[in-house]
Design an enzyme around this catalytic site. Structure first.
Site, PDB file in Angstrom:
ATOM      1  CG  ASP A 241       0.305  -4.062   2.105  1.00  0.00           C
ATOM      2  OD1 ASP A 241       0.286  -4.902   3.024  1.00  0.00           O
ATOM      3  OD2 ASP A 241       1.119  -3.125   2.045  1.00  0.00           O
TER       4      ASP A 241
ATOM      5  CG  ASP B 135      -0.352   0.018   2.522  1.00  0.00           C
ATOM      6  OD1 ASP B 135       0.883  -0.141   2.597  1.00  0.00           O
ATOM      7  OD2 ASP B 135      -1.072   0.198   3.521  1.00  0.00           O
ATOM      8  CB  SER B 136       4.572   1.738  -0.044  1.00  0.00           C
ATOM      9  OG  SER B 136       4.811   0.625  -0.879  1.00  0.00           O
TER      10      SER B 136
ATOM     11  CD  GLU C 104       7.952  -0.354   7.435  1.00  0.00           C
ATOM     12  OE1 GLU C 104       6.953  -1.023   7.099  1.00  0.00           O
ATOM     13  OE2 GLU C 104       8.184   0.799   7.002  1.00  0.00           O
TER      14      GLU C 104
ATOM     15  CD  GLU D 211       0.784  -1.552   7.802  1.00  0.00           C
ATOM     16  OE1 GLU D 211       0.531  -0.745   8.721  1.00  0.00           O
ATOM     17  OE2 GLU D 211       1.216  -1.190   6.691  1.00  0.00           O
TER      18      GLU D 211
ATOM     19  CE  LYS E  58       3.070  -5.884   3.807  1.00  0.00           C
ATOM     20  NZ  LYS E  58       2.594  -4.777   4.668  1.00  0.00           N
TER      21      LYS E  58
HETATM   22  O1  KIV Z   1       3.517  -1.111   1.589  1.00  0.00           O
HETATM   23  C1  KIV Z   1       4.670  -1.557   1.525  1.00  0.00           C
HETATM   24  O2  KIV Z   1       5.413  -1.322   0.561  1.00  0.00           O
HETATM   25  C2  KIV Z   1       5.135  -2.376   2.636  1.00  0.00           C
HETATM   26  C3  KIV Z   1       6.585  -2.691   2.680  1.00  0.00           C
HETATM   27  C4  KIV Z   1       7.315  -1.488   3.088  1.00  0.00           C
HETATM   28  C5  KIV Z   1       6.884  -3.866   3.532  1.00  0.00           C
HETATM   29  O3  KIV Z   1       4.372  -2.741   3.484  1.00  0.00           O
END
Ligand code: KIV
Length: 288
Positions: A103, A64-65, A202, A135, A133
């Site tokens: 994510d 989600d970055s 992280e 968090e 994924k």
């Molecule tokens: O969103 C993302 O790119 C991430 C990585 C930094 C692990 O969660």
């Protein structure tokens, strides 16, 4: 003469031929890499970058970055499920070998385990990805167990969790004082006990990342968490030198920003001088 075909053997051979076609690395393959050869992963959000990294990576994360990297947002909080599905689908189209992990964005899985399942199932159906994924640690254990029991492979994410930026206040490293280790260790163990197949750690101090890696039975994938982890991940644009600001833990393996700028400047100059397109770049008339 009539030939009898045992339906069971037809079924078995069709299953085998389907299995032979599946070349992608799976979540169980990654899970089995605990303590072995380091797991290589990068983020990708597009088909063309996915194609480039697929050859070298065991897992590609559609992180989600993308909200910050692609869309210039300040945080990942505004990212939507639709954004993740669109880019997840693109990455699946561009890759054929690596496990693709998508994510789950903020607000798509925290309300209940049922909400998490409905949205994770949608992501898996609409993108074809092999895992998702989430968090968070202890508070998500029940959700992670619910998902994994229902066919959704889950990668956990502890330490700095950027979706919590509005409660944690800043993107600073975690566990730099021993007194802060307990909750992070408990988070990591809960995620592993709940059935996650791997765990992103992280921005966590090196001794704590090492300790977690020794304690959990699943591979840890570090980002700013030292070489003690079972694997590493970076945001592709950060390591390519395309992101204007990067955290301390990023090593720049490329500097493609100036190359892109030089190319764009050359193009703009040529267009202004009417030097582009040239004779080789135009269509003539068909010869009669
Ligand atoms: O969103 C993302 O790119 C991430 C990585 C930094 C692990 O969660």
């Amino acid at each position: 003469m009539m030939t009898y075909c045992d339906p069971r053997s037809a079924y078995t051979s069709s299953i085998m031929s389907v299995q032979e076609q599946i070349k992608r690395i799976t979540a169980p393959d990654i899970r089995a890499r605990k303590g072995g050869e380091p797991i290589v992963s990068l983020t990708a959000y597009h088909a063309h970058t996915a194609r480039l990294v697929d050859k070298y990576c065991d897992a590609i994360l559609v992180g989600d970055s993308l909200g910050m990297v692609m869309h210039g947002l300040e945080t990942t909080v505004p990212v939507t499920l639709e954004m993740m599905i669109l880019q997840g689908h693109a990455v699946m189209r561009g890759s054929s070998r690596a496990l693709v992990v998508v994510d789950m964005p903020f607000g798509s899985y925290e309300a209940s385990k049922e909400q998490a399942f409905m949205n994770a199932a949608r992501v898996m159906k609409e993108t074809g990805c092999g895992a998702i994924k989430v968090e968070g640690g202890r508070r998500l254990a029940e959700t992670i167990a619910f998902l994994t029991e229902r066919g959704v492979p889950v990668m956990g994410h502890v330490g700095l969790t950027p979706q919590a930026i509005n409660t944690i206040g800043s993107f600073r490293a975690q566990g730099r004082e021993e007194k802060d280790w307990g909750p992070i260790e408990d988070d990591a163990k809960s995620v592993a006990d709940a059935g996650a197949f791997s765990l992103v750690i992280e921005a966590v101090a090196e001794p704590l990342a090492r300790r977690i890696t020794e304690q959990v039975p699943i591979p840890t994938i570090g980002i700013g968490a030292s070489a003690a982890c079972d694997g590493q991940i970076l945001v592709l644009e950060d390591m390519l030198g395309l992101s204007p600001r990067v955290p301390k833990f990023v090593r720049r393996y490329g500097d493609i920003g100036p190359g892109i700028e030089a190319a764009v400047q050359g193009y703009a100059d040529d267009v202004r001088k009417r030097a582009f397109p040239g004779p080789d770049e135009v269509y003539g008339m068909k010869k009669k």
